[in-house]
Design a protein around this motif. Structure first.
Motif, PDB file in Angstrom:
ATOM      1  N   PHE A 499       0.852  -1.196   0.000  1.00 16.96           N
ATOM      2  CA  PHE A 499       0.000   0.000   0.000  1.00 16.96           C
ATOM      3  C   PHE A 499       0.892   1.252   0.000  1.00 16.96           C
ATOM      4  O   PHE A 499       2.090   1.198   0.315  1.00 16.96           O
ATOM      5  CB  PHE A 499      -0.934   0.010   1.211  1.00 16.96           C
ATOM      6  CG  PHE A 499      -0.220  -0.118   2.532  1.00 16.96           C
ATOM      7  CD1 PHE A 499       0.203   1.015   3.242  1.00 16.96           C
ATOM      8  CD2 PHE A 499       0.059  -1.375   3.065  1.00 16.96           C
ATOM      9  CE1 PHE A 499       0.858   0.900   4.444  1.00 16.96           C
ATOM     10  CE2 PHE A 499       0.731  -1.499   4.272  1.00 16.96           C
ATOM     11  CZ  PHE A 499       1.122  -0.353   4.974  1.00 16.96           C
ATOM     12  N   LYS A 500       0.261   2.358  -0.347  1.00 17.78           N
ATOM     13  CA  LYS A 500       0.966   3.638  -0.360  1.00 17.78           C
ATOM     14  C   LYS A 500       0.904   4.273   1.031  1.00 17.78           C
ATOM     15  O   LYS A 500      -0.067   4.098   1.755  1.00 17.78           O
ATOM     16  CB  LYS A 500       0.344   4.601  -1.365  1.00 17.78           C
ATOM     17  CG  LYS A 500       0.465   4.168  -2.810  1.00 17.78           C
ATOM     18  CD  LYS A 500      -0.193   5.217  -3.712  1.00 17.78           C
ATOM     19  CE  LYS A 500      -0.145   4.791  -5.167  1.00 17.78           C
ATOM     20  NZ  LYS A 500      -0.792   5.800  -6.047  1.00 17.78           N
ATOM     21  N   LYS A 501       1.930   5.045   1.308  1.00 21.33           N
ATOM     22  CA  LYS A 501       1.954   5.813   2.545  1.00 21.33           C
ATOM     23  C   LYS A 501       2.506   7.193   2.229  1.00 21.33           C
ATOM     24  O   LYS A 501       3.583   7.330   1.660  1.00 21.33           O
ATOM     25  CB  LYS A 501       2.838   5.135   3.592  1.00 21.33           C
ATOM     26  CG  LYS A 501       2.851   5.893   4.924  1.00 21.33           C
ATOM     27  CD  LYS A 501       3.731   5.183   5.942  1.00 21.33           C
ATOM     28  CE  LYS A 501       3.740   5.953   7.266  1.00 21.33           C
ATOM     29  NZ  LYS A 501       4.610   5.315   8.269  1.00 21.33           N
ATOM     30  N   LYS A 502       1.738   8.197   2.607  1.00 21.18           N
ATOM     31  CA  LYS A 502       2.187   9.566   2.351  1.00 21.18           C
ATOM     32  C   LYS A 502       3.272   9.949   3.342  1.00 21.18           C
ATOM     33  O   LYS A 502       3.265   9.486   4.486  1.00 21.18           O
ATOM     34  CB  LYS A 502       1.008  10.526   2.456  1.00 21.18           C
ATOM     35  CG  LYS A 502      -0.042  10.306   1.380  1.00 21.18           C
ATOM     36  CD  LYS A 502      -1.166  11.307   1.514  1.00 21.18           C
ATOM     37  CE  LYS A 502      -2.241  11.099   0.438  1.00 21.18           C
ATOM     38  NZ  LYS A 502      -3.328  12.067   0.543  1.00 21.18           N
ATOM     39  N   PRO A 503       4.216  10.833   2.940  1.00 26.02           N
ATOM     40  CA  PRO A 503       4.301  11.414   1.588  1.00 26.02           C
ATOM     41  C   PRO A 503       5.278  10.627   0.722  1.00 26.02           C
ATOM     42  O   PRO A 503       6.426  10.443   1.098  1.00 26.02           O
ATOM     43  CB  PRO A 503       4.831  12.825   1.841  1.00 26.02           C
ATOM     44  CG  PRO A 503       5.674  12.691   3.067  1.00 26.02           C
ATOM     45  CD  PRO A 503       5.094  11.557   3.873  1.00 26.02           C
ATOM     46  N   GLY A 504       4.791  10.150  -0.395  1.00 24.38           N
ATOM     47  CA  GLY A 504       5.652   9.578  -1.437  1.00 24.38           C
ATOM     48  C   GLY A 504       6.370   8.306  -1.091  1.00 24.38           C
ATOM     49  O   GLY A 504       7.528   8.132  -1.497  1.00 24.38           O
ATOM     50  N   ALA A 505       5.754   7.408  -0.341  1.00 28.63           N
ATOM     51  CA  ALA A 505       6.413   6.155   0.008  1.00 28.63           C
ATOM     52  C   ALA A 505       5.462   4.996  -0.247  1.00 28.63           C
ATOM     53  O   ALA A 505       4.239   5.126  -0.170  1.00 28.63           O
ATOM     54  CB  ALA A 505       6.870   6.170   1.460  1.00 28.63           C
ATOM     55  N   VAL A 506       6.053   3.845  -0.545  1.00 24.46           N
ATOM     56  CA  VAL A 506       5.286   2.598  -0.746  1.00 24.46           C
ATOM     57  C   VAL A 506       5.772   1.604   0.292  1.00 24.46           C
ATOM     58  O   VAL A 506       6.993   1.426   0.480  1.00 24.46           O
ATOM     59  CB  VAL A 506       5.483   2.043  -2.166  1.00 24.46           C
ATOM     60  CG1 VAL A 506       4.759   0.704  -2.316  1.00 24.46           C
ATOM     61  CG2 VAL A 506       4.975   3.037  -3.194  1.00 24.46           C
ATOM     62  N   ILE A 507       4.793   0.940   0.976  1.00 29.86           N
ATOM     63  CA  ILE A 507       5.113  -0.001   2.046  1.00 29.86           C
ATOM     64  C   ILE A 507       4.755  -1.408   1.585  1.00 29.86           C
ATOM     65  O   ILE A 507       3.655  -1.657   1.076  1.00 29.86           O
ATOM     66  CB  ILE A 507       4.352   0.336   3.337  1.00 29.86           C
ATOM     67  CG1 ILE A 507       4.569   1.801   3.733  1.00 29.86           C
ATOM     68  CG2 ILE A 507       4.778  -0.601   4.467  1.00 29.86           C
ATOM     69  CD1 ILE A 507       6.006   2.157   4.026  1.00 29.86           C
ATOM     70  N   ILE A 508       5.697  -2.336   1.784  1.00 32.89           N
ATOM     71  CA  ILE A 508       5.446  -3.764   1.538  1.00 32.89           C
ATOM     72  C   ILE A 508       5.602  -4.468   2.886  1.00 32.89           C
ATOM     73  O   ILE A 508       6.697  -4.495   3.447  1.00 32.89           O
ATOM     74  CB  ILE A 508       6.428  -4.345   0.512  1.00 32.89           C
ATOM     75  CG1 ILE A 508       6.391  -3.537  -0.793  1.00 32.89           C
ATOM     76  CG2 ILE A 508       6.130  -5.815   0.255  1.00 32.89           C
ATOM     77  CD1 ILE A 508       7.449  -3.948  -1.795  1.00 32.89           C
ATOM     78  N   GLU A 509       4.501  -4.979   3.428  1.00 35.33           N
ATOM     79  CA  GLU A 509       4.512  -5.649   4.724  1.00 35.33           C
ATOM     80  C   GLU A 509       4.495  -7.157   4.549  1.00 35.33           C
ATOM     81  O   GLU A 509       3.686  -7.698   3.779  1.00 35.33           O
ATOM     82  CB  GLU A 509       3.307  -5.229   5.565  1.00 35.33           C
ATOM     83  CG  GLU A 509       3.408  -3.833   6.145  1.00 35.33           C
ATOM     84  CD  GLU A 509       2.287  -3.543   7.122  1.00 35.33           C
ATOM     85  OE1 GLU A 509       2.326  -2.476   7.763  1.00 35.33           O
ATOM     86  OE2 GLU A 509       1.362  -4.389   7.236  1.00 35.33           O
ATOM     87  N   ILE A 510       5.396  -7.849   5.253  1.00 32.54           N
ATOM     88  CA  ILE A 510       5.419  -9.319   5.277  1.00 32.54           C
ATOM     89  C   ILE A 510       5.272  -9.725   6.729  1.00 32.54           C
ATOM     90  O   ILE A 510       6.166  -9.471   7.552  1.00 32.54           O
ATOM     91  CB  ILE A 510       6.730  -9.879   4.676  1.00 32.54           C
ATOM     92  CG1 ILE A 510       6.873  -9.463   3.213  1.00 32.54           C
ATOM     93  CG2 ILE A 510       6.746 -11.392   4.811  1.00 32.54           C
ATOM     94  CD1 ILE A 510       7.753  -8.286   3.007  1.00 32.54           C
ATOM     95  N   ARG A 511       4.133 -10.322   7.064  1.00 33.90           N
ATOM     96  CA  ARG A 511       3.844 -10.699   8.457  1.00 33.90           C
ATOM     97  C   ARG A 511       3.714 -12.222   8.534  1.00 33.90           C
ATOM     98  O   ARG A 511       3.058 -12.851   7.700  1.00 33.90           O
ATOM     99  CB  ARG A 511       2.559 -10.043   8.925  1.00 33.90           C
ATOM    100  CG  ARG A 511       2.240 -10.298  10.409  1.00 33.90           C
ATOM    101  CD  ARG A 511       0.842  -9.787  10.753  1.00 33.90           C
ATOM    102  NE  ARG A 511       0.732  -8.357  10.506  1.00 33.90           N
ATOM    103  CZ  ARG A 511       1.056  -7.423  11.417  1.00 33.90           C
ATOM    104  NH1 ARG A 511       1.508  -7.791  12.593  1.00 33.90           N
ATOM    105  NH2 ARG A 511       0.918  -6.155  11.101  1.00 33.90           N
TER     106      ARG A 511
END
Length: 587
Positions: A499-511
């Protein structure tokens, strides 16, 4: 240990040097001017006071000469007593006395004290009283000599007692028989005649003039009554030591200028007394003005010295600041400093050196980046064959078990995985492709571990075509399976979210719900000093973290949180960039 003394700055040294030289020169000039002016004022005051005393002396001499002229006239008349009647002679003398307010009377005595001629008709005192008076005894026996007796109360008549100064002289006169006889001529003058001459002399605000005779007795003093009452003292002893001239002394706490002159005809000495503090009053005013000017000059000198030193030291300080900045690692721009010729030349040389250092550092950074990239590529190449070996080993095992569908599924997933891994040699792929690669990898691992875990992949709409470095999720997933889920007794779960996270970052979560990590292991897993490095654990995770920071900078990378027996959450943070087109791979 004794602390080393901090050296002074250039600005301080220049300010001190300029100020000391300028102030010393100013003080020297001021001292010379003060000395010259003080000497000149003292000299002028002395000359002025001496002139006043001389003027008083001249006036007094003029007055005594006038009295001597009257005495000569009286002597001539006394010699004509056998020719002119006594009444006529007295009338002539009385006309002189009446025409002058300063003369009280004129009397001619014989040596026995009897009156021969007189301008006054007042009753006379007894002869024995007259014979004993000072003015009489002094003149007897000194024919031709005249004497002035200082102020005293007249003791000639019984009806009046004025303060007079007496002129007395033994003279010759013609008696009734026509023979010359000896007599004594007396002229009494009002004492105020002399006091007026002295009072007109101004020697400052409290200076004065007085007379003494040749015996050192005061003839006239403006403070005579105070002296008689012991309320005022006069320094007669010092005057006695100086017959004529000028000297200074201190009497009763005040410095005095004393000028002594001899009075013609009267055998008196005139003494002028002026106080130095009054004569030098102009010097005090000059001193005050000079001190103000001197203070202004000193302050101005210090300000000018500080301004000049600041102008000289400012470029040096600026160069020092730039050097400190370079020392802290700021090579952003070559330092250039203006100022004098020497500092400008030094600045240019330093700028050239900084530019050269920056170029060398850039070359080193590029070299290290290339070296790191080659090392990471080599590490990735090492990991992939290892995975391929394990997968093929599983395929062989399933073939031996006649599990045809499993073999087909695994080989198909493996083929798709390697097609994305190759990516036509590109390092940047889309997030959709990266997650497809992870999906195929999880399918293979799910078959290998006989459905020991379940997985889910959830991707926010609109992020499929955002760019990312390839093969950054698979090593994290591999680490979660090998070191977390593998040791579970129950079913493992592995969830992936993008998912996107402001400002201008993309998060990839592995749980995952694996065994987790303790705090010490968690704090060191991303560093080269991790204890897990001994058995190969964490190599893939560090590889991903370093690759992300190498491509995107230190603001991006991995964030890991874990809890023992609960599970681990790994977040990959990459920048949000413009979308790209997926790579078309031929089937």
């Amino acid at each position: 240990m004794k602390r080393k003394k901090q050296p002074y700055s250039i600005m301080t040294l220049l300010t001190f040097a300029i100020a000391v030289v300028s102030i010393s020169f100013t003080l020297l000039i001021s001292a010379i001017l003060y000395s010259q002016f003080s000497s000149r004022i003292k000299e002028n005051a002395t000359v002025s006071t001496r002139e006043i005393v001389r003027q008083v002396n001249a006036n007094l001499s003029y007055y005594t000469n006038d009295i001597l002229t009257i005495a000569t006239y009286a002597r001539d008349l006394a010699k004509q007593t056998n020719i002119l009647p006594r009444e006529e002679i007295e009338n002539r003398l009385r006309s002189i006395v009446d025409s002058r307010q300063d003369i009280v009377c004129l009397v001619l005595f014989d040596l026995g004290g009897e009156t021969l001629l007189s301008t006054s008709d007042a009753p006379r005192r007894p002869t024995e009283e007259i014979l004993g008076q000072t003015w009489f005894t002094r003149a007897i026996g000194g024919e031709g000599n005249f004497y002035f007796t200082g102020p005293h109360v007249q003791q000639l008549f019984t009806s009046s007692y004025p303060w007079v100064i007496t002129y007395s002289q033994q003279i010759s006169y013609t008696n009734k028989q026509g023979e010359l006889s000896q007599g004594l001529l007396l002229i009494d003058m009002n004492s105020w005649a002399v006091s007026e001459l002295c009072q007109s002399a101004k020697l400052g605000s409290s200076g004065y003039v007085y007379f003494i005779d040749n015996n050192g007795k005061i003839v006239y003093h403006p403070y005579q009554q105070l002296i008689n009452s012991n309320l005022f003292n006069e320094d007669i002893e010092s005057v006695q030591e100086h017959i004529f001239g000028t000297f200074t002394n201190t009497f009763e706490g005040r410095e005095r200028l004393v000028i002594i002159d001899t009075v013609n005809n009267a055998r008196w000495r005139i003494v002028g007394v002026a106080y130095m503090d009054e004569l030098m009053a102009g010097l005090d005013q000059y001193t005050t003005v000079m001190l103000i000017i001197l203070a202004f000059c000193i302050i101005t000198t210090i300000l000018i010295a500080r301004t000049v030193s600041a102008y000289i030291s400012r470029p040096i300080k600026e160069l020092e600041r730039l050097m400190n900045s370079v020392e802290r690692g700021d090579f952003s721009s070559p330092p250039t400093v203006g100022g004098n010729q020497e500092v400008a030349a030094l600045s240019q040389t330093f700028a050239a050196m900084v530019q050269r250092i920056r170029q060398l550092m850039d070359d080193i950074v590029k070299s290290q980046e290339m070296k790191r990239k080659f090392e990471l590529d080599a590490l990735q190449a090492k990991i992939n064959p290892h995975f391929l070996y394990n997968t093929l080993d599983s395929v062989v095992w399933m073939a031996e078990q006649n599990d045809t569908s499993g073999v087909i599924t695994m080989v198909t997933a493996l083929a798709r995985l390697f097609r994305i891994s190759i990516s036509k040699g590109r390092d940047i792929i889309t997030l959709g492709e990266e997650l497809e690669h992870v999906r195929n990898y999880l399918i293979i691992q799910q078959i290998r571990y006989r459905d020991k875990f379940q997985f889910s992949i959830d991707m926010e709409p609109g992020v499929e075509n955002l760019p990312t470095i390839k093969l950054i999720v698979q090593p994290i997933v591999e680490n979660a399976i090998y070191h977390g889920i593998k040791y579970l007794q129950e079913m493992g779960h592995l969830d992936i979210k993008v998912f996107k996270k402001k400002p201008g970052a993309v998060i990839i979560e592995i749980r995952d719900n694996g065994v987790g990590m303790d705090e010490q292991r968690l704090n060191t897993i991303l560093t080269m000093s991790s204890p897990s490095q001994k058995n190969g654990e964490g190599i893939g995770v560090r590889n991903v973290h370093q690759r992300i920071q190498l491509y995107y900078g230190s603001d991006y990378g991995l964030e890991i949180s874990s809890e023992l027996d609960v599970g681990t959450l790994v977040r990959l943070v990459i920048p949000e960039q413009d979308p790209i087109q997926p790579i078309k791979v031929a089937h």
